[in-house]
Design an enzyme around this catalytic site. Structure first.
Site, PDB file in Angstrom:
ATOM      1  N   GLY A  38       0.834  -1.204   0.000  1.00 40.91           N
ATOM      2  CA  GLY A  38       0.000   0.000   0.000  1.00 40.91           C
ATOM      3  C   GLY A  38       0.859   1.240   0.000  1.00 40.91           C
ATOM      4  O   GLY A  38       1.953   1.256  -0.562  1.00 40.91           O
ATOM      5  N   GLU A  39       0.344   2.309   0.588  1.00 45.04           N
ATOM      6  CA  GLU A  39       1.059   3.590   0.727  1.00 45.04           C
ATOM      7  C   GLU A  39       1.204   4.350  -0.583  1.00 45.04           C
ATOM      8  O   GLU A  39       1.731   5.455  -0.592  1.00 45.04           O
ATOM      9  CB  GLU A  39       2.487   3.404   1.283  1.00 45.04           C
ATOM     10  CG  GLU A  39       2.618   2.714   2.594  1.00 45.04           C
ATOM     11  CD  GLU A  39       4.073   2.558   3.026  1.00 45.04           C
ATOM     12  OE1 GLU A  39       4.983   3.014   2.289  1.00 45.04           O
ATOM     13  OE2 GLU A  39       4.307   1.981   4.090  1.00 45.04           O
ATOM     14  N   GLY A  40       0.810   3.763  -1.705  1.00 45.11           N
ATOM     15  CA  GLY A  40       1.143   4.351  -2.996  1.00 45.11           C
ATOM     16  C   GLY A  40       2.476   3.854  -3.513  1.00 45.11           C
ATOM     17  O   GLY A  40       2.996   4.366  -4.523  1.00 45.11           O
TER      18      GLY A  40
END
Length: 353
Positions: A319-321
């Protein structure tokens, strides 16, 4: 709430010129594969034969989830604010990758269950200290939904004022893979066993428990609304089983598309946010570039549902980009070849038959 968005499909006006430009580069037809598709899409979105994505920006939306109280995550809820601080201090994966590729990073607090100190990279747009426990009650009310939508819109408006030509989205929120799985089951009718994954590292028993919590949340919500979840409009879906960061991402995608700006979709949670946005306007898909297929169990289902062809498949599940920023150099390369690579005519190279 979502009726503020009026998204037009991307125009076909430049398609023939773009295809000609791509096809007459010094290469066999189609030899640059997916890069050619990305170049074509960016040219259509920007209505230009020389699209540019040098001015990009990463927006990471962060929020907490009440359903974490049901033990659906391998990590405790306090990790959300701790990781936000890690982002701000430059220590997270998305932080170092953004530094590597010189992409500005902005963290948007839309619902972290803690008070965060002011920081130049932090946007304070807190709706509440996390959503309600969706296994027991609706995640949010009308007012909270409107505030989460407004947060995503405002961040995109700010980026566009800065001249950003490509947006990338990420998220942070312990428990949000479970919430996303619940949203996916609601939208597709897939069982909770089919959508619940390991998230931050659950074992088999943990995944089984997560699936039961998701099923309980859906049963509660369907009884409360008197409707099958598959027939819920976007606002009902978001209010019943959504998350503040997921709603903010969906509205950010819609606002980017409304202003004819391409955006990069990260992994599972970001893709579910796009599915929510698609319920508002199917045309939003025209502006999406899919970064990667993640390791999360249900992400392949989501990509198939969206008809998506992701750029990367690296077994990521962070995740997180992080996947979005890893795909960024390839998106830039799509523009570079279109804008700078020689044509057969200019290079004096004979074309194939």
């Amino acid at each position: 709430m979502f009726d503020q968005f009026n998204i037009l499909p991307i125009s076909d006006d430049f398609v023939s010129e773009l295809r000609h430009k791509i096809d007459t580069k010094t290469k066999p037809l189609g030899a640059l594969g997916e890069l050619e598709s990305i170049a074509l899409k960016l040219g259509q979105i920007q209505q230009s034969l020389t699209p540019k994505v040098d001015n990009a920006k990463m927006l990471v939306f962060a929020a907490d989830h009440g359903v974490v109280d049901q033990g659906i995550s391998a990590f405790p809820q306090e990790v959300t604010p701790q990781m936000v601080v890690n982002f701000l201090q430059g220590g997270a994966a998305v932080s170092v990758f953004c530094q590597q590729h010189q992409v500005p990073l902005r963290i948007v607090d839309v619902g972290v269950k803690a008070d965060l100190a002011d920081h130049p990279l932090l946007a304070q747009r807190k709706v509440a200290y996390g959503t309600q426990d969706i296994s027991l009650q609706a995640a949010m009310d009308d007012q909270a939904l409107a505030a989460a939508i407004a947060a995503g819109v405002a961040e995109v408006d700010l980026a566009l004022q800065e001249g950003v030509t490509l947006l990338m989205f990420g998220e942070m929120g312990i428990g949000n893979t479970g919430v996303s799985s619940c949203m996916l089951s609601a939208m597709t009718g897939a069982s909770s066993e089919a959508t619940a994954g390991r998230g931050t590292g659950l074992d088999d028993a943990g995944v089984s428990h997560k699936a039961k919590v998701i099923a309980k949340a859906l049963a509660r919500a369907e009884q409360e609304t008197g409707q099958a979840s598959s027939s819920w409009p976007a606002a009902t879906l978001a209010k019943q089983v959504g998350g503040f960061e997921i709603v903010a991402m969906a509205s950010a995608m819609l606002q980017a598309a409304q202003h004819k700006t391409a955006f990069v979709v990260d992994g599972f949670i970001c893709s579910v946010a796009l599915m929510l946005a698609q319920k508002v306007s199917a045309n939003v898909l025209d502006y999406a570039i899919f970064a990667h297929q993640s390791n999360e169990q249900a992400h392949q289902q989501v990509l198939a549902q969206l008809g998506a062809e992701p750029i990367l498949s690296l077994d990521l599940r962070l995740g997180e980009g992080s996947g979005a920023i890893l795909a960024y150099p390839l998106i830039k390369s799509a523009c570079v070849f279109l804008n700078k690579m020689a044509s057969f005519e200019h290079a004096g190279v004979s074309e194939g038959e």
